[in-house]
Scaffold this motif. Structure first.
Motif, PDB file in Angstrom:
ATOM      1  N   THR A 160       0.860  -1.183   0.000  1.00 27.18           N
ATOM      2  CA  THR A 160       0.000   0.000   0.000  1.00 27.18           C
ATOM      3  C   THR A 160       0.898   1.235   0.000  1.00 27.18           C
ATOM      4  OG1 THR A 160      -0.094   0.136   2.416  1.00 27.18           O
ATOM      5  CG2 THR A 160      -1.829  -1.155   1.328  1.00 27.18           C
ATOM      6  N   VAL A 161       0.286   2.405  -0.133  1.00 26.60           N
ATOM      7  CA  VAL A 161       1.035   3.656  -0.097  1.00 26.60           C
ATOM      8  C   VAL A 161       1.561   3.889   1.315  1.00 26.60           C
ATOM      9  CG1 VAL A 161       0.902   6.163  -0.429  1.00 26.60           C
ATOM     10  CG2 VAL A 161      -0.346   4.618  -1.966  1.00 26.60           C
ATOM     11  N   ASP A 162       2.790   4.373   1.429  1.00 28.58           N
ATOM     12  CA  ASP A 162       3.448   4.602   2.704  1.00 28.58           C
ATOM     13  C   ASP A 162       2.633   5.552   3.585  1.00 28.58           C
ATOM     14  OD1 ASP A 162       6.023   4.432   4.365  1.00 28.58           O
ATOM     15  OD2 ASP A 162       5.731   6.585   4.139  1.00 28.58           O
ATOM     16  N   GLU A 163       2.429   5.155   4.856  1.00 32.75           N
ATOM     17  CA  GLU A 163       1.639   5.964   5.783  1.00 32.75           C
ATOM     18  C   GLU A 163       2.249   7.341   6.003  1.00 32.75           C
ATOM     19  OE1 GLU A 163       1.057   3.950   9.457  1.00 32.75           O
ATOM     20  OE2 GLU A 163      -0.010   2.271   8.555  1.00 32.75           O
ATOM     21  N   ASP A 164       3.567   7.400   6.127  1.00 31.42           N
ATOM     22  CA  ASP A 164       4.217   8.694   6.350  1.00 31.42           C
ATOM     23  C   ASP A 164       3.995   9.625   5.166  1.00 31.42           C
ATOM     24  OD1 ASP A 164       5.131   7.807   8.777  1.00 31.42           O
ATOM     25  OD2 ASP A 164       7.103   7.222   8.030  1.00 31.42           O
ATOM     26  N   HIS A 165       4.011   9.068   3.952  1.00 29.56           N
ATOM     27  CA  HIS A 165       3.756   9.880   2.752  1.00 29.56           C
ATOM     28  C   HIS A 165       2.337  10.438   2.782  1.00 29.56           C
ATOM     29  CE1 HIS A 165       3.881  11.265  -1.363  1.00 29.56           C
ATOM     30  NE2 HIS A 165       2.838  10.511  -1.669  1.00 29.56           N
ATOM     31  N   ILE A 166       1.378   9.605   3.143  1.00 35.75           N
ATOM     32  CA  ILE A 166      -0.016  10.054   3.241  1.00 35.75           C
ATOM     33  C   ILE A 166      -0.141  11.163   4.282  1.00 35.75           C
ATOM     34  CG2 ILE A 166      -2.337   9.371   3.942  1.00 35.75           C
ATOM     35  CD1 ILE A 166      -1.680   8.347   1.229  1.00 35.75           C
ATOM     36  N   SER A 167       0.512  10.976   5.421  1.00 34.14           N
ATOM     37  CA  SER A 167       0.437  11.990   6.485  1.00 34.14           C
ATOM     38  C   SER A 167       0.994  13.327   6.010  1.00 34.14           C
ATOM     39  CB  SER A 167       1.196  11.514   7.727  1.00 34.14           C
ATOM     40  OG  SER A 167       0.602  10.354   8.259  1.00 34.14           O
ATOM     41  N   GLY A 173      -1.755  19.900   3.060  1.00 36.12           N
ATOM     42  CA  GLY A 173      -2.988  20.321   2.401  1.00 36.12           C
ATOM     43  C   GLY A 173      -3.149  19.780   0.997  1.00 36.12           C
ATOM     44  N   ARG A 174      -2.377  18.746   0.648  1.00 38.42           N
ATOM     45  CA  ARG A 174      -2.453  18.180  -0.703  1.00 38.42           C
ATOM     46  C   ARG A 174      -3.343  16.947  -0.791  1.00 38.42           C
ATOM     47  NH1 ARG A 174       2.900  16.821  -3.061  1.00 38.42           N
ATOM     48  NH2 ARG A 174       3.725  16.543  -0.942  1.00 38.42           N
ATOM     49  N   MET A 175      -3.899  16.525   0.333  1.00 39.15           N
ATOM     50  CA  MET A 175      -4.922  15.490   0.350  1.00 39.15           C
ATOM     51  C   MET A 175      -6.028  15.931   1.297  1.00 39.15           C
ATOM     52  SD  MET A 175      -4.866  11.422   1.489  1.00 39.15           S
ATOM     53  CE  MET A 175      -4.345  10.705  -0.060  1.00 39.15           C
ATOM     54  N   ARG A 176      -7.243  15.974   0.755  1.00 42.44           N
ATOM     55  CA  ARG A 176      -8.384  16.380   1.561  1.00 42.44           C
ATOM     56  C   ARG A 176      -9.359  15.204   1.661  1.00 42.44           C
ATOM     57  NH1 ARG A 176     -10.003  22.466  -0.080  1.00 42.44           N
ATOM     58  NH2 ARG A 176     -10.945  22.318   1.993  1.00 42.44           N
ATOM     59  N   LYS A 177     -10.492  15.441   2.308  1.00 37.36           N
ATOM     60  CA  LYS A 177     -11.428  14.356   2.584  1.00 37.36           C
ATOM     61  C   LYS A 177     -11.845  13.615   1.316  1.00 37.36           C
ATOM     62  CE  LYS A 177     -15.935  13.368   4.648  1.00 37.36           C
ATOM     63  NZ  LYS A 177     -17.113  13.927   5.359  1.00 37.36           N
ATOM     64  N   GLY A 178     -12.201  14.357   0.274  1.00 36.41           N
ATOM     65  CA  GLY A 178     -12.614  13.725  -0.979  1.00 36.41           C
ATOM     66  C   GLY A 178     -11.502  12.896  -1.600  1.00 36.41           C
ATOM     67  N   ASP A 179     -10.261  13.398  -1.500  1.00 31.83           N
ATOM     68  CA  ASP A 179      -9.113  12.640  -2.015  1.00 31.83           C
ATOM     69  C   ASP A 179      -8.927  11.344  -1.227  1.00 31.83           C
ATOM     70  OD1 ASP A 179      -8.419  14.781  -3.806  1.00 31.83           O
ATOM     71  OD2 ASP A 179      -7.592  15.837  -2.070  1.00 31.83           O
ATOM     72  N   ALA A 180      -9.135  11.417   0.098  1.00 31.12           N
ATOM     73  CA  ALA A 180      -8.975  10.237   0.947  1.00 31.12           C
ATOM     74  C   ALA A 180      -9.993   9.164   0.578  1.00 31.12           C
ATOM     75  CB  ALA A 180      -9.115  10.625   2.418  1.00 31.12           C
ATOM     76  N   PHE A 274      -8.065  12.777   7.998  1.00 31.41           N
ATOM     77  CA  PHE A 274      -7.606  11.671   8.824  1.00 31.41           C
ATOM     78  C   PHE A 274      -8.774  10.774   9.236  1.00 31.41           C
ATOM     79  CE2 PHE A 274      -3.624  14.085   9.791  1.00 31.41           C
ATOM     80  CZ  PHE A 274      -2.738  13.056   9.490  1.00 31.41           C
ATOM     81  N   THR A 275      -9.889  11.390   9.615  1.00 31.31           N
ATOM     82  CA  THR A 275     -11.061  10.619  10.033  1.00 31.31           C
ATOM     83  C   THR A 275     -11.571   9.745   8.899  1.00 31.31           C
ATOM     84  OG1 THR A 275     -11.696  12.341  11.613  1.00 31.31           O
ATOM     85  CG2 THR A 275     -13.396  10.776  10.961  1.00 31.31           C
ATOM     86  N   GLU A 282     -18.726   0.887   4.950  1.00 34.74           N
ATOM     87  CA  GLU A 282     -19.275  -0.266   4.233  1.00 34.74           C
ATOM     88  C   GLU A 282     -19.144  -0.120   2.722  1.00 34.74           C
ATOM     89  OE1 GLU A 282     -23.808  -1.492   3.544  1.00 34.74           O
ATOM     90  OE2 GLU A 282     -23.145  -1.894   5.611  1.00 34.74           O
ATOM     91  N   ALA A 283     -19.183   1.128   2.234  1.00 35.44           N
ATOM     92  CA  ALA A 283     -19.148   1.370   0.792  1.00 35.44           C
ATOM     93  C   ALA A 283     -17.855   0.871   0.153  1.00 35.44           C
ATOM     94  CB  ALA A 283     -19.324   2.864   0.508  1.00 35.44           C
ATOM     95  N   TYR A 284     -16.734   0.884   0.890  1.00 32.91           N
ATOM     96  CA  TYR A 284     -15.460   0.443   0.313  1.00 32.91           C
ATOM     97  C   TYR A 284     -15.475  -1.062   0.054  1.00 32.91           C
ATOM     98  CZ  TYR A 284     -14.040   5.003   2.141  1.00 32.91           C
ATOM     99  OH  TYR A 284     -13.959   6.345   2.428  1.00 32.91           O
ATOM    100  N   MET A 285     -15.876  -1.832   1.056  1.00 33.12           N
ATOM    101  CA  MET A 285     -15.931  -3.278   0.864  1.00 33.12           C
ATOM    102  C   MET A 285     -17.019  -3.643  -0.142  1.00 33.12           C
ATOM    103  SD  MET A 285     -14.569  -6.186   1.580  1.00 33.12           S
ATOM    104  CE  MET A 285     -13.584  -5.860   3.046  1.00 33.12           C
ATOM    105  N   ASP A 286     -18.125  -2.924  -0.095  1.00 35.06           N
ATOM    106  CA  ASP A 286     -19.214  -3.187  -1.044  1.00 35.06           C
ATOM    107  C   ASP A 286     -18.746  -2.952  -2.478  1.00 35.06           C
ATOM    108  OD1 ASP A 286     -22.027  -3.824  -1.573  1.00 35.06           O
ATOM    109  OD2 ASP A 286     -22.219  -1.735  -2.167  1.00 35.06           O
ATOM    110  N   LEU A 287     -17.894  -1.947  -2.677  1.00 37.39           N
ATOM    111  CA  LEU A 287     -17.343  -1.672  -4.002  1.00 37.39           C
ATOM    112  C   LEU A 287     -16.529  -2.855  -4.494  1.00 37.39           C
ATOM    113  CD1 LEU A 287     -16.910   0.537  -6.226  1.00 37.39           C
ATOM    114  CD2 LEU A 287     -14.857   1.205  -4.965  1.00 37.39           C
ATOM    115  N   ALA A 288     -15.717  -3.431  -3.610  1.00 36.21           N
ATOM    116  CA  ALA A 288     -14.906  -4.598  -3.974  1.00 36.21           C
ATOM    117  C   ALA A 288     -15.794  -5.792  -4.305  1.00 36.21           C
ATOM    118  CB  ALA A 288     -13.947  -4.939  -2.841  1.00 36.21           C
ATOM    119  N   LEU A 289     -16.821  -6.014  -3.505  1.00 32.86           N
ATOM    120  CA  LEU A 289     -17.716  -7.149  -3.744  1.00 32.86           C
ATOM    121  C   LEU A 289     -18.470  -7.001  -5.068  1.00 32.86           C
ATOM    122  CD1 LEU A 289     -19.161  -7.628  -0.137  1.00 32.86           C
ATOM    123  CD2 LEU A 289     -17.351  -8.942  -1.239  1.00 32.86           C
TER     124      LEU A 289
END
Length: 323
Positions: A160-167, A173-180, A274-275, A282-289
């Motif tokens: 997966t993408v490195d946690e420190d990079h995401i932080s 300010g280069r990743m916001r809620k919609g990006d997450a 972050f939240t 549920e929508a994330y797993m449902d997307l995979a299914l």
């Protein structure tokens, strides 16, 4: 079966159709071994609830309920009390499409084991785990090595993408809620599209009875462990609603205050981002299914074609994991 704020076990039940009579309660540290000569409680079925009072937060308790000495049910608290491990819980107690139930105390899932308190080491000892399957990548393991060295650790990395990079992206300010949200959607689609070899390796470990009990771990015990748990439950014949229920239970078993300290003092946009990343929506797993159904026609076909879990292997896993 739930733990209250004090640590006591609260056991609830319903009967359909309604029953009259008594419920006997038996307790054990081993879900496969109850002494039916020594009940610890006897209450009216219509009460629908009883409490087992204990000050023991080191050993895990399981309960067998006997309804009029005719119908029996084994239950446990799915979440495991821990000081320094996030999201540790049991895959036991789920019912499949043939009314068989997953065994308690066989497969656990959790976040990383890199900050073990002395008490938590003792609690892990008491769970009797024989094998840890670590889904983290090499860089993650180097930064946060598993401190529990007493048992076999099998590393099956799912990148997966490195946690420190995401932080850093969030704090800059280069990743916001919609990006997450988009990031997590892409991650779950990638779970389906890639890493089949790794998933097959996990399943091979689970087909060996000698490896049990097993603990599957990643960073938060939410995403990679969540998807692998979905594959396990699907292989055991669980419904999609059960898979989604198990996935979203991460929201109840993670202590967000411990994880999100880095968000303290940041603006509201960063905190919302972050939240969003910490949420087991549920929508994330449902997307995979849904992608599995679209690309393969059914979960069984996906398991057989991509994961190598043909009917024979699924039956073997069921023999190990189902009551």
């Amino acid at each position: 079966c739930l733990r209250d704020d004090i640590g006591n076990y609260v056991i609830k039940w319903e009967s359909n159709p309604p029953m009259q009579g008594n419920v006997k309660l038996f307790v054990s540290d081993n879900p496969d071994n109850f002494n039916i000569n020594t009940p610890v409680g006897n209450v009216n079925i219509n009460d629908g609830v009883t409490t087992y009072i204990t000050n023991d937060n080191m050993t895990r308790k399981y309960f067998m309920l006997s309804f009029n000495d005719k119908v029996y049910q084994i239950v446990g608290s799915r979440g495991v009390v821990m000081d320094s491990i996030q999201n540790l819980r049991d895959l036991g107690g789920y019912t499949n499409n043939r009314n068989f139930t997953t065994r308690w105390g066989k497969i656990y899932r959790s976040g990383k084991l890199s900050r073990l308190s002395e008490w938590d080491s003792m609690r892990l000892n008491n769970l009797g785990i024989k094998t840890i399957i670590d889904l983290r990548g090499t860089d993650e393991i180097q930064k946060s090595p598993i401190l529990y060295k007493k048992i076999k650790v099998v590393n099956i990395p799912i990148p997966t993408v490195d946690e420190d990079h995401i932080s850093r992206l969030i704090m800059e300010g280069r990743m916001r809620k919609g990006d997450a949200i988009l990031f997590l959607q892409d991650m779950y689609l990638q779970f389906v599209e890639g890493n089949s070899t790794q998933y097959a390796s996990v399943m091979e470990q689970l087909l060996n009875k000698e490896n049990y009990p097993v603990l599957i771990t990643c960073s938060l015990g939410k995403d990679r462990s969540g998807y692998v748990s979905a594959l396990i439950l699907a292989s055991l014949g669980a419904s999609e609603s059960t898979i989604l229920k198990d996935y979203t239970s991460s929201n109840d078993c993670m202590d967000i205050t411990k994880i999100a300290k880095m968000a303290n003092g940041l603006n509201s946009d960063a905190q919302e981002t972050f939240t969003a990343l910490l949420n087991a929506d549920e929508a994330y797993m449902d997307l995979a299914l849904k992608k599995i159904r679209k690309d393969y026609g059914s979960m069984d076909k996906y398991l057989e074609k991509e994961i190598g879990m043909d009917e024979k292997k699924r039956e073997k896993l069921k023999e190990i994991m189902l009551y």
